[in-house]
Write a protein that holds these residues in place. Structure first.
Motif, short mmCIF file in Angstrom:
data_model
loop_
_atom_site.label_atom_id
_atom_site.label_comp_id
_atom_site.label_asym_id
_atom_site.label_seq_id
_atom_site.Cartn_x
_atom_site.Cartn_y
_atom_site.Cartn_z
N TYR A 1 0.83 -1.20 0.00
CA TYR A 1 0.00 0.00 0.00
C TYR A 1 0.86 1.25 0.00
O TYR A 1 1.98 1.26 0.53
N TYR B 1 0.11 5.35 1.17
CA TYR B 1 -0.76 6.33 1.78
C TYR B 1 -0.07 7.68 1.72
O TYR B 1 1.16 7.76 1.65
N LYS C 1 -5.14 14.24 7.76
CA LYS C 1 -5.20 12.81 8.07
C LYS C 1 -4.45 12.01 7.02
O LYS C 1 -4.07 12.51 5.97
N VAL C 2 -4.24 10.75 7.33
CA VAL C 2 -3.59 9.82 6.42
C VAL C 2 -4.63 9.32 5.41
O VAL C 2 -5.71 8.88 5.81
N PHE D 1 -5.55 6.94 1.95
CA PHE D 1 -5.21 5.80 1.11
C PHE D 1 -4.99 6.26 -0.34
O PHE D 1 -5.78 7.05 -0.88
N GLN E 1 -1.56 -4.00 8.96
CA GLN E 1 -0.54 -3.50 8.05
C GLN E 1 0.66 -3.00 8.86
O GLN E 1 0.49 -2.47 9.95
N TYR F 1 -12.36 -4.15 11.90
CA TYR F 1 -11.02 -4.29 12.44
C TYR F 1 -10.54 -2.88 12.72
O TYR F 1 -10.47 -2.05 11.80
N PHE G 1 -8.04 0.14 14.81
CA PHE G 1 -6.68 0.43 15.25
C PHE G 1 -6.61 1.83 15.83
O PHE G 1 -7.37 2.72 15.44
N TYR H 1 -3.40 4.62 16.29
CA TYR H 1 -2.00 4.95 16.04
C TYR H 1 -1.68 6.28 16.71
O TYR H 1 -2.54 7.15 16.85
N GLN I 1 1.20 9.54 16.48
CA GLN I 1 2.19 10.16 15.61
C GLN I 1 2.74 11.41 16.28
O GLN I 1 2.00 12.35 16.55
N LEU J 1 3.98 6.53 11.98
CA LEU J 1 2.82 6.04 12.71
C LEU J 1 3.24 4.88 13.60
O LEU J 1 3.84 3.92 13.13
N LEU K 1 1.77 1.97 16.09
CA LEU K 1 0.57 1.26 16.49
C LEU K 1 0.48 1.18 18.01
O LEU K 1 1.41 0.70 18.66
N LYS L 1 -4.90 -2.72 18.70
CA LYS L 1 -5.78 -3.14 17.62
C LYS L 1 -6.89 -4.02 18.18
O LYS L 1 -6.70 -4.69 19.21
N PHE M 1 -4.55 8.83 15.85
CA PHE M 1 -5.43 8.48 14.74
C PHE M 1 -6.10 7.14 14.99
O PHE M 1 -5.45 6.16 15.34
N VAL N 1 -10.27 -1.01 9.00
CA VAL N 1 -10.00 -1.68 7.73
C VAL N 1 -11.26 -1.61 6.90
O VAL N 1 -12.35 -1.94 7.37
N LYS O 1 -7.52 -2.04 2.82
CA LYS O 1 -6.99 -0.69 3.00
C LYS O 1 -7.48 -0.14 4.33
O LYS O 1 -8.52 -0.53 4.85
N TYR O 2 -6.70 0.79 4.87
CA TYR O 2 -7.10 1.45 6.11
C TYR O 2 -7.79 2.77 5.78
O TYR O 2 -7.38 3.49 4.86
N PHE P 1 -8.55 6.18 7.78
CA PHE P 1 -8.15 6.88 9.00
C PHE P 1 -9.14 7.98 9.34
O PHE P 1 -9.75 8.60 8.47
N GLY P 2 -9.24 8.24 10.64
CA GLY P 2 -9.94 9.43 11.09
C GLY P 2 -9.06 10.66 10.91
O GLY P 2 -7.89 10.56 10.51
N THR P 3 -9.64 11.81 11.21
CA THR P 3 -8.94 13.08 11.01
C THR P 3 -7.94 13.38 12.11
O THR P 3 -7.18 14.33 11.99
#
Lengths: 113, 113
Positions: A33, A35, A42-43, A45, A102, B32, B34, B36, B38, B44, B46, B49, B90, B94, B100-101, B103-105
């Motif tokens: 992937y 990103y 934000k991150v 995809f 991931q 699923y 997660f 993270y 930063q 990022l 983890l 999860k 963040f 999934v 693919k992930y 993400f939130g803002t």
């Protein structure tokens, strides 16, 4: 512990130039992937890659972007003609497919002048 | 389509105080999830999860999160915040068959001494 690596850590380029961002995923992983994270945002995809082809791409991933797995270890993101708005942190990630976690690389910060 | 909402853009807490960061998701099947962290200019990391099973998940650095299906939430908690916890957090889910992930803002945490 295996990890995803990315080179370079920081790339500065002029608008209109081509850049190639490199990633070495974890060796037995099957899904790859890219990103993007614009500063302060934000991150997002960009693209997923499986079995030597793109499996999904976002609307951000237009014709200026391409990905390749040129050999058994590297995974690259090419931007053909960079724009100012391409300035961002680019993260590579890989997944082995047995679960949904991931593994992210440390990122490449791309600055387009 | 899958989505993640982090309602709080900024949160400020005093060192030693408890912390809860909110995350709500929209996903049709079992998600699923997660969290993270930063630090500025960094990659990022983890924290934890959730895939299935026990809905209270323990992570690194003393963090935990609770999955609540009825509320579509996966809030992150820490009983006593340290100054080094100041960072951006963040939540991610999934999304879809390509794993693919999304993400939130993000929530930026500031810790007061």
């Amino acid at each position: 512990e295996p990890e995803v690596t990315q080179t370079p850590s920081h790339q500065v380029t002029q608008m209109g130039q081509e850049v190639i961002l490199r990633c070495v995923p974890i060796s037995n992983h099957l899904y790859f992937y890219w990103y993007r994270q614009i500063l302060g945002q934000k991150v997002e995809f960009l693209v997923s890659f499986y079995n030597n082809e793109i499996s999904e791409k976002s609307e951000i991933f237009d014709d200026q972007f391409s990905v390749e797995r040129p050999d058994g270890s590297n995974f690259t993101l090419k931007i053909r003609s960079t724009k100012l708005e391409d300035s961002a942190m680019y993260f590579c990630a890989s997944l082995d497919g047995t679960d949904n976690e991931q593994f992210f690389g440390p990122g490449t910060r791309l600055t387009v002048l | 389509a899958q989505s993640v909402t982090q309602p709080d853009i900024h949160i400020t807490v005093s060192e030693g105080a408890s912390l809860e960061l909110r995350c709500n998701y929209s996903y049709g099947a079992t998600p699923y999830l997660f969290w993270y962290v930063q630090s500025p200019g960094q990659g990022l990391q983890l924290l934890l999860k959730y895939f299935s099973g026990d809905t209270l998940v323990q992570g690194i650095k003393g963090f935990e999160a609770e999955f609540k299906r009825s509320q579509s939430s996966f809030n992150l908690r820490k009983p006593s915040v340290h100054w080094s916890d100041a960072a951006e957090y963040f939540c991610a889910v999934v999304g879809g068959g390509t794993y693919k992930y999304i993400f939130g803002t993000g929530t930026r945490l500031k810790v007061l001494a």
